[in-house]
Structure formats: C-alpha cells, structure tokens
Design a protein around this motif. Structure first.
Motif, PDB file in Angstrom:
ATOM      1  N   ALA A  77       0.832  -1.207   0.000  1.00 32.98           N
ATOM      2  CA  ALA A  77       0.000   0.000   0.000  1.00 32.98           C
ATOM      3  C   ALA A  77       0.864   1.254   0.000  1.00 32.98           C
ATOM      4  N   ALA A  78       1.978   1.224   0.727  1.00 31.93           N
ATOM      5  CA  ALA A  78       2.881   2.380   0.744  1.00 31.93           C
ATOM      6  C   ALA A  78       3.529   2.578  -0.616  1.00 31.93           C
ATOM      7  N   PHE A  79       3.765   1.488  -1.348  1.00 30.53           N
ATOM      8  CA  PHE A  79       4.383   1.606  -2.661  1.00 30.53           C
ATOM      9  C   PHE A  79       3.466   2.290  -3.669  1.00 30.53           C
ATOM     10  N   ALA A  80       2.168   2.377  -3.366  1.00 31.03           N
ATOM     11  CA  ALA A  80       1.230   3.019  -4.286  1.00 31.03           C
ATOM     12  C   ALA A  80       1.638   4.451  -4.594  1.00 31.03           C
ATOM     13  N   ARG A  81       2.261   5.112  -3.625  1.00 31.71           N
ATOM     14  CA  ARG A  81       2.689   6.490  -3.859  1.00 31.71           C
ATOM     15  C   ARG A  81       3.952   6.562  -4.717  1.00 31.71           C
ATOM     16  N   CYS A  82       4.580   5.415  -4.971  1.00 36.45           N
ATOM     17  CA  CYS A  82       5.777   5.383  -5.806  1.00 36.45           C
ATOM     18  C   CYS A  82       5.454   5.037  -7.259  1.00 36.45           C
ATOM     19  N   GLN A  83       4.240   4.526  -7.500  1.00 38.66           N
ATOM     20  CA  GLN A  83       3.905   3.999  -8.816  1.00 38.66           C
ATOM     21  C   GLN A  83       3.808   5.066  -9.899  1.00 38.66           C
ATOM     22  N   ALA A  84       3.704   6.327  -9.504  1.00 42.74           N
ATOM     23  CA  ALA A  84       3.667   7.377 -10.524  1.00 42.74           C
ATOM     24  C   ALA A  84       4.998   7.481 -11.263  1.00 42.74           C
ATOM     25  N   CYS A  85       6.070   7.011 -10.627  1.00 40.71           N
ATOM     26  CA  CYS A  85       7.409   7.132 -11.223  1.00 40.71           C
ATOM     27  C   CYS A  85       8.094   5.795 -11.456  1.00 40.71           C
ATOM     28  N   HIS A  86       7.685   4.737 -10.729  1.00 42.06           N
ATOM     29  CA  HIS A  86       8.411   3.474 -10.766  1.00 42.06           C
ATOM     30  C   HIS A  86       7.475   2.302 -11.076  1.00 42.06           C
ATOM     31  N   THR A  87       8.017   1.325 -11.795  1.00 44.60           N
ATOM     32  CA  THR A  87       7.384   0.012 -11.894  1.00 44.60           C
ATOM     33  C   THR A  87       8.202  -0.959 -11.052  1.00 44.60           C
ATOM     34  N   ILE A  88       7.577  -2.088 -10.702  1.00 40.85           N
ATOM     35  CA  ILE A  88       8.305  -3.039  -9.848  1.00 40.85           C
ATOM     36  C   ILE A  88       8.148  -4.470 -10.343  1.00 40.85           C
ATOM     37  N   ASN A  89       7.526  -4.655 -11.493  1.00 47.75           N
ATOM     38  CA  ASN A  89       7.384  -5.999 -12.041  1.00 47.75           C
ATOM     39  C   ASN A  89       8.650  -6.404 -12.779  1.00 47.75           C
ATOM     40  N   ALA A  90       8.876  -7.714 -12.848  1.00 47.96           N
ATOM     41  CA  ALA A  90      10.074  -8.214 -13.526  1.00 47.96           C
ATOM     42  C   ALA A  90      10.068  -7.787 -14.986  1.00 47.96           C
ATOM     43  N   GLY A  91      11.136  -7.158 -15.427  1.00 46.53           N
ATOM     44  CA  GLY A  91      11.234  -6.707 -16.809  1.00 46.53           C
ATOM     45  C   GLY A  91      10.423  -5.469 -17.096  1.00 46.53           C
ATOM     46  N   GLY A  92       9.925  -4.801 -16.040  1.00 53.03           N
ATOM     47  CA  GLY A  92       9.100  -3.615 -16.226  1.00 53.03           C
ATOM     48  C   GLY A  92       9.893  -2.462 -16.825  1.00 53.03           C
ATOM     49  N   ALA A  93       9.160  -1.594 -17.491  1.00 50.97           N
ATOM     50  CA  ALA A  93       9.808  -0.472 -18.160  1.00 50.97           C
ATOM     51  C   ALA A  93      10.217   0.593 -17.154  1.00 50.97           C
ATOM     52  N   ASN A  94      11.233   1.349 -17.526  1.00 60.22           N
ATOM     53  CA  ASN A  94      11.606   2.518 -16.732  1.00 60.22           C
ATOM     54  C   ASN A  94      10.601   3.628 -16.996  1.00 60.22           C
ATOM     55  N   GLY A  95      10.384   4.430 -15.990  1.00 62.39           N
ATOM     56  CA  GLY A  95       9.513   5.581 -16.136  1.00 62.39           C
ATOM     57  C   GLY A  95      10.294   6.832 -15.797  1.00 62.39           C
ATOM     58  N   VAL A  96       9.654   7.696 -15.000  1.00 55.50           N
ATOM     59  CA  VAL A  96      10.386   8.852 -14.484  1.00 55.50           C
ATOM     60  C   VAL A  96      11.552   8.376 -13.633  1.00 55.50           C
ATOM     61  N   GLY A  97      11.343   7.241 -12.942  1.00 56.33           N
ATOM     62  CA  GLY A  97      12.401   6.597 -12.178  1.00 56.33           C
ATOM     63  C   GLY A  97      12.650   5.205 -12.724  1.00 56.33           C
TER      64      GLY A  97
END
Length: 224
Positions: A77-97
């Motif tokens: 739930a805390a990671f939800a605030r990070c999702q605007a910039c980051h992905t965390i799935n295997a092989g996920g694309a880079n974003g702002v971060g």
C-alpha cells in the motif's frame, strides 16, 4: 436683559456639567480602586528543561528483528505512492524513475536503460549497493541523503511505513537478499532492566576454595 440671563444659564449649565464629570470621576476612583501588583506580568508554571541534557539518540532499524515481522500488505500500500514514477514488475519499463524489481542489494545507479543524475552516479562512492540501511536513509529524505538527485519525492518520515515498504521491495525480486541477525546495539534499552553484575577488577583473580578449583579456573578458556 433677557439675553444676559440666557447666556448666564448656558454658562451655568456648562459649569454644572464639568462639576458633575469631576464628581463622577472622584467617586468612581474611590469605588473601583485597584492596588498595583508587587511584580509585573503573569506567572506561568512551566517545568524547566534540563540544561545541557544529552540529545536523544535515534537508533537505526534492527533489521534482523523487525524485517521478518514487517507487514507486506502495508508495504505494498505504501508503494502506491511510488507507482507514478516506478514500476516493480520483472522486466518492467523505466519511467520517471528506474524499474525497482530486485532493487534490494542491487548496485546503485546500475539499472540498464535509465539515465541517472550525476548526483546518483556519484553516490556510488557512499553506497555501492542498495543495502537495507541505504534504502532506509534514501527513502527517509531523498534530496537530503543524495543532494542533487532527480527524485522529487519528499520522503517517508514514519519508520514503520519505511520498514514495511522496504520489506515489500525485498519481496519483489530480492527475496534472496539475506536478513541480518538481530543486533542488540540497535535495540533500545529495556526500562527497568538490571545492569550486569560487575565481575572482578581487571587483573584480579576470582576467589577459589581449593587448589583444584584454581587449576580448573586457569584451564577454562576466557572469551575475548
């Protein structure tokens, strides 16, 4: 003649008004008389702070104690605030971060395809890898821990939230990163705990009852 009487009446009325005002002031002064206080100001009963007291020591998280019991759901739930910039799935694309899959234990500023800031690449001399402590410091206040970083997130000041978030990050591709053993130096003292009993003074021998006991003591190895 009548004009003189008119002005006399007006003049007399004025004098009477002034006299009445003076009388009222004198009477009011006697009725509402107040005594001057001995000391000026108001007394505020506030406890004095101990002068020169020791500053509160903030211990780093004892990962060996708190990480195994961290709330992964709360961390997600805390990671939800990070999702605007980051992905965390295997092989996920880079974003702002950069993508954060397997970030725990990963080399700092090493994710392929992401353009890191000079501040972050230079930080590798401080933290070669994203250890638990390094992540904790960075997530607390990114701009303060790595001045000049492109990450604009203000940080998480709540320790429990950070621990849960880091535990969640570890569960996403970094489960093999070892959890350290509990560290007593990172644990706050227990109130009321008894101090360890003082042993013999340095260089003094423990009392023995016999020569055999003395030999046994001399033969017993002493832990460093």
């Amino acid at each position: 003649m009548s004009g003189d009487l008119k002005w006399n009446k007006i003049f007399g009325a004025g004098l009477g008004t002034v006299f009445a005002i003076l009388v009222v002031q004198q009477v009011a002064g006697m009725v509402y008389k107040t005594d001057a206080p001995e000391k000026m100001g108001y007394f505020v009963d506030a406890p004095e702070e101990a002068a020169g007291g020791p500053a509160e020591v903030v211990l780093p998280p004892d990962w060996g104690t708190i990480l195994p019991t961290a709330d992964l759901a709360a961390g997600e739930a805390a990671f939800a605030r990070c999702q605007a910039c980051h992905t965390i799935n295997a092989g996920g694309a880079n974003g702002v971060g950069p993508n954060l899959y397997g970030v725990v234990g990963r080399a700092v500023a090493s994710h392929a395809g992401f353009a890191y800031s000079d501040a972050m690449t230079g930080h590798t001399s401080v933290d070669p890898t994203w250890s638990l402590d390094a992540l904790d410091h960075f997530i607390t206040a990114p701009g303060r821990y790595v001045p000049g970083t492109k990450m604009s997130f203000a940080g998480l000041r709540d320790t429990t939230t950070r621990v849960n978030l880091i535990a969640y990050l570890r569960s996403q591709g970094s489960a093999g990163f070892p959890i350290p053993a509990p560290d007593p130096a990172r644990q706050p003292p227990v109130p009321g705990a008894e101090e360890p009993t003082a042993g013999p003074a340095d260089g003094a021998e423990a009392p023995t009852d016999s020569i055999a006991d003395t030999a046994a003591v001399q033969a017993t190895p002493v832990a460093p």
